[in-house]
Write an enzyme that holds these catalytic residues in place. Structure first.
Site, short mmCIF file in Angstrom:
data_model
loop_
_atom_site.label_atom_id
_atom_site.label_comp_id
_atom_site.label_asym_id
_atom_site.label_seq_id
_atom_site.Cartn_x
_atom_site.Cartn_y
_atom_site.Cartn_z
N SER A 135 47.53 53.29 34.26
CA SER A 135 48.66 51.77 33.91
C SER A 135 49.73 52.36 33.13
O SER A 135 48.82 53.25 32.15
CB SER A 135 47.35 51.02 33.17
OG SER A 135 48.31 49.52 32.78
N LYS A 161 50.27 52.25 38.52
CA LYS A 161 50.35 50.81 38.00
C LYS A 161 51.49 50.25 36.46
O LYS A 161 51.24 50.90 36.19
CB LYS A 161 48.74 50.50 37.86
CG LYS A 161 48.98 48.98 36.37
CD LYS A 161 47.72 48.36 36.65
CE LYS A 161 47.65 47.22 35.14
NZ LYS A 161 45.68 47.31 35.36
N LYS A 163 53.39 47.89 34.34
CA LYS A 163 53.60 46.84 34.03
C LYS A 163 54.32 45.68 33.65
O LYS A 163 55.24 46.70 33.09
CB LYS A 163 52.80 46.74 31.71
CG LYS A 163 51.52 47.11 31.97
CD LYS A 163 51.08 46.36 31.59
CE LYS A 163 49.08 46.44 31.51
NZ LYS A 163 48.27 45.43 31.69
N ASP A 188 51.26 45.46 37.05
CA ASP A 188 50.96 44.02 36.46
C ASP A 188 50.76 42.77 35.57
O ASP A 188 51.99 43.45 34.65
CB ASP A 188 49.42 44.66 35.39
CG ASP A 188 48.24 43.55 34.62
OD1 ASP A 188 48.43 42.76 35.09
OD2 ASP A 188 47.44 44.47 34.41
N GLU A 213 49.11 41.90 39.54
CA GLU A 213 48.01 42.12 39.07
C GLU A 213 48.50 40.47 38.23
O GLU A 213 48.57 41.02 37.12
CB GLU A 213 47.50 42.97 38.02
CG GLU A 213 45.98 42.49 37.95
CD GLU A 213 45.55 44.01 36.62
OE1 GLU A 213 46.17 45.16 36.81
OE2 GLU A 213 44.62 44.04 36.21
N LYS A 262 36.15 43.82 34.79
CA LYS A 262 36.43 45.14 34.05
C LYS A 262 35.05 44.30 32.82
O LYS A 262 34.71 42.91 32.35
CB LYS A 262 37.37 44.52 31.88
CG LYS A 262 38.86 44.67 32.71
CD LYS A 262 39.54 44.94 31.82
CE LYS A 262 41.20 45.17 32.45
NZ LYS A 262 42.10 44.29 32.03
N GLY A 290 40.74 49.15 32.60
CA GLY A 290 40.33 49.47 31.40
C GLY A 290 41.25 48.26 30.02
O GLY A 290 41.70 47.86 30.61
O1 OSB Z 1 45.44 44.05 32.14
O2 OSB Z 1 44.56 45.91 32.36
C1 OSB Z 1 45.50 45.04 31.51
C2 OSB Z 1 45.02 47.46 28.26
C3 OSB Z 1 44.87 46.06 27.66
C4 OSB Z 1 44.93 45.52 28.11
C5 OSB Z 1 44.93 44.57 29.45
C6 OSB Z 1 44.93 45.40 29.99
C7 OSB Z 1 45.63 47.22 29.68
C8 OSB Z 1 45.97 47.98 30.56
C9 OSB Z 1 45.20 49.35 30.22
O3 OSB Z 1 46.33 47.86 31.17
C10 OSB Z 1 44.46 50.29 31.05
C11 OSB Z 1 43.74 50.90 30.33
O4 OSB Z 1 43.18 51.30 29.39
O5 OSB Z 1 44.09 51.91 30.61
MG MG Z 2 45.24 43.12 33.68
#
Ligand code: OSB
Ligand code: MG
Length: 372
Positions: A135, A161, A163, A188, A213, A262, A290
């Site tokens: 991510s 992925k 953001k 996401d 997402e 999660k 995560g």
């Molecule tokens: O939406 O998946 C999410 C991190 C913090 C809060 C929400 C999200 C995330 C990530 C990071 O996308 C995922 C990771 O731990 O690598």
């Molecule tokens: Mg997410």
């Protein structure tokens, strides 16, 4: 397993690189670790509540408080046959799933040690090698993002992925696709859009994304079903799926075609497995999300990802992407083809670096059964 005592500790760890989502930027993590003490064994877990109530309503200080006041006392002194009993004992408290999940997962961690089984086997896992994606947060510039993507692809990760949020979406996806036409790519939004953005979100279809997402509100299932009818890109729900009931509702309504699981958001391994099973029944794939975990949470995510319906690469990536030094040994490492191989050792399969944990601890409290 008798729950003799529960230790809470806060450790503070700076991220190697800041992580930005549509709800904000994080430089330093404050992590709540939970230890369940039973017959000389220690089960450990990491509460995934963030520093502030921005991903969900939970946050570290709230989780600490509800454990001290309500959840800890409901468990202390109890004798459990299995960690599966924990959620029933905590059910009187509404929500607070991340706090509950940390207690339950510490009990699973202890149960695996007590039974001499790898945690992944105790959870019912079967895949020895799990597929990993990354991510990648919002960056200061497009160039910085392109560099990051190139680095992760070179490291072997199987899915990228990105953001996204209004102003950091179509341009970024366009550039990425132009440079890498064939990679597995997703995005996401962490709830950054509304139904007024349907025409805008339709533009994402041209990028052949594996999924988008949580485009809409964090607590919404119904309006995602409307959106899914209007766009080709598969919706994956993250924030909105808090239980197996939510999963069933979302899949019946057609609100998503993929689910991100999660374990903290859902409130522990027992219910995470239930969500996995509902999705499997609907023929829908899941993957493991995560929450910027350190090694304990990360190793628990690895264990969960071995269940058979985790068929898409997860956000479970190497420790070194986040931390200069992780609190487990060995650290989580990812192979050149983007996989993690699970250990056959009892428990989570990674030793704790207790000296390092002690050094990082800024606050600690042990709760004991009052009449023990
Ligand atoms: O939406 O998946 C999410 C991190 C913090 C809060 C929400 C999200 C995330 C990530 C990071 O996308 C995922 C990771 O731990 O690598
Ligand atoms: Mg997410």
């Amino acid at each position: 397993m008798k729950v003799e005592a529960i230790t809470l500790r806060e450790i503070q760890m700076p991220l190697v690189h800041f992580f930005e989502t549509s709800f904000g930027r994080t430089y330093d993590r404050r992590l709540l670790l939970v230890t369940l003490h039973s017959n000389g064994l220690e089960g450990w877990a990491e509460c995934v509540a963030g520093e502030g109530p921005f991903y969900s309503e939970e946050y570290i200080d709230g989780a600490w408080d509800v454990i001290v006041r309500y959840l800890g006392p409901a468990l202390l002194g109890k004798t459990l046959q299995s960690a599966r009993e924990v959620s029933g004992l905590l059910a009187r408290v509404r929500e607070h799933r991340m706090a509950k999940g940390a207690l339950e997962d510490a009990a699973w961690d202890a149960e695996a040690l007590e039974k001499g089984l790898p945690l992944w086997k105790l959870l019912g896992g079967s895949q020895r090698e799990i597929a990993c994606g990354v991510s990648i947060g919002i960056q200061d510039s497009h160039e910085q993002l392109m560099e990051k993507i190139a680095t992760e692809l070179a490291a072997g990760y199987q899915r990228i992925k990105l953001k996204v949020k209004p102003g950091w979406d179509v341009d970024v996806l366009e550039k990425t696709r132009a440079r890498w036409p064939n990679i597995l790519l997703s995005c996401d939004a962490n709830s950054a859009y509304t139904l007024n953005d349907i025409d805008h979100l339709k533009r994402f279809d041209q990028f052949k994304l594996l999924m988008i997402e949580q485009p809409l509100w964090n607590d919404d299932i119904y309006f995602h079903s409307r959106l899914q009818k209007s766009i080709q890109t598969a919706i994956c729900l993250d924030e909105a799926i808090r239980s197996s009931r939510d999963a069933e509702a979302a899949l019946e309504l057609g609100s998503c075609r993929i689910i991100n699981i999660k374990v903290g958001r859902i409130g522990g391994f027992t219910d995470a497995i239930a969500v996995h099973d509902v999705a499997q029944r609907f023929g829908v794939c899941v993957w493991c999300g995560g929450m910027l975990e350190a090694g304990i949470g990360r190793s628990h995510n690895v264990a969960l990802s071995t269940l058979p319906n985790f068929k898409l690469p997860g956000d479970v990536s190497a420790s070194k992407r986040y931390w200069k030094e992780d609190i487990i040994e060995p650290e989580i490492e990812v192979s050149a083809h983007g996989t993690i191989t699970v250990s056959d050792k009892p428990g989570r399969g990674y030793e704790l670096r207790k000296d390092l944990i002690e050094k990082l601890t800024v606050r600690k409290e042990t709760l004991r059964a009052s009449s023990a």
